[in-house]
Write an enzyme that holds these catalytic residues in place. Structure first.
Site, PDB file in Angstrom:
ATOM      1  CE1 TYR A 149     -36.555  -0.063  28.482  1.00  0.00           C
ATOM      2  CE2 TYR A 149     -36.696   1.440  26.882  1.00  0.00           C
ATOM      3  CZ  TYR A 149     -35.905   1.195  27.934  1.00  0.00           C
ATOM      4  OH  TYR A 149     -35.247   1.934  28.522  1.00  0.00           O
ATOM      5  CE  LYS A 153     -37.089   3.094  31.032  1.00  0.00           C
ATOM      6  NZ  LYS A 153     -36.738   3.406  32.321  1.00  0.00           N
ATOM      7  CB  THR A 184     -26.260   1.501  29.405  1.00  0.00           C
ATOM      8  OG1 THR A 184     -27.265   0.857  28.813  1.00  0.00           O
ATOM      9  CG2 THR A 184     -26.128   2.868  29.686  1.00  0.00           C
TER      10      THR A 184
END
Length: 289
Positions: A149, A153, A184
């Site tokens: 991940y 990014k 989130t």
């Protein structure tokens, strides 16, 4: 003469995420918000908020082109704001990475924004618009179990930097958001993930389980959205905007501390000493045999 309506298109607006908060905030600021969701996602939260929405799969050129044709008709050929927000996460130790999973994540997190800009750039240029790319402190910091991940990014942020330079002569601004911990549901798909059997990382299986099931201290997504939207609506948006829990700390240490400061921080917080001790004990037994 009434002022021309400004339009903001935000990808990845499923219920409970950053995208939903962003389109609501753009609408609150008087823009016509356009949200996208996957065909498998509910649209009730957007309909109830009075927000235009369309289905989109950012991994499909056909889907992106179809959306562009729809947006062009809706806006008259202009797009003031494009927010590349759609993203997914994948939590796993670097040595145990499933490359197929990572490929899917790159397709969403990196190639998705590339597709959106490739297909929508003429609408943005006509509007002297702004591209907003939602990055992360993960693109700066070597968070344990987040190597893949983090890589998406970092790639997005570097691509966004170059895009900013190239789009400047065309009067299009590019704003990269370095997001901290935001409240989130992006981690929900990993909540049941486990280290594979026989992994060298197995001594940390319990710690890994606690990590994927954690409830981090976060910044409210609507607070975050208000700050991001305000920056994107500036006549000259900044190149990068850092916001959210841990963002200020990461920014300070990245600027002023030595590069390996995170090695020391994460050694303790992820209990890596336990892994070292287990490995050395195992290696000693094997050597003795």
């Amino acid at each position: 003469m009434a002022p021309q309506t400004a339009f903001a298109l935000v990808t990845g607006c499923g219920k409970g995420g950053i995208g939903e908060a962003l389109v609501i905030e753009y609408q609150r600021k008087g823009l016509h918000s356009i949200a996208t969701i996957l065909p498998s996602e509910s649209s009730d939260h957007l309909t109830d908020a009075g927000i235009s929405w369309f289905h989109l799969d950012v991994t499909s050129d056909e889907s992106v082109e179809e959306l562009k044709n729809t947006v062009r008709e809706l806006t008259g050929g202009f797009l003031d704001i494009l927010v590349n927000n759609a993203g997914i996460a994948y939590t796993m130790a670097a040595i145990d990475t499933d490359v197929t999973e990572v490929g899917r994540m790159f397709d969403v997190n990196v190639f998705g924004p590339m597709r959106m800009v490739h297909h929508f750039h003429d609408l943005l240029i006509k509007a002297h618009g702004t591209v907003v790319n939602i990055g992360s402190v993960g693109g700066i910091v070597p968070y344990v179990y987040g190597s893949s991940y983090n890589a998406t990014k970092a790639a997005l942020q570097h691509w966004s930097n170059t895009l900013r330079v190239e789009m400047a002569p065309l009067d299009v601004s590019v704003l990269t958001i370095i997001s901290g911990e935001i409240g989130t549901n992006i981690l929900r798909r990993d909540i049941h993930r486990e280290l594979p059997r026989g992994s060298y990382m197995a001594p940390l299986a319990d710690e890994f389980k606690q990590h994927v099931q954690r409830s981090p201290n976060t910044t409210d997504r609507f607070e975050y959205a208000s700050k991001v939207v305000a920056q994107s609506l500036k006549q000259s948006p900044p190149a990068w905007f850092w916001y959210g829990k841990t963002a200020s700390t990461v920014r300070f240490l990245d600027m002023f501390a030595w590069r390996t400061i995170w090695d020391y921080i994460f050694w303790a917080s992820f209990n890596l000493g336990k892994l070292r001790d287990a490995h050395r004990t195992s290696a000693g037994v094997m050597k003795g045999d």
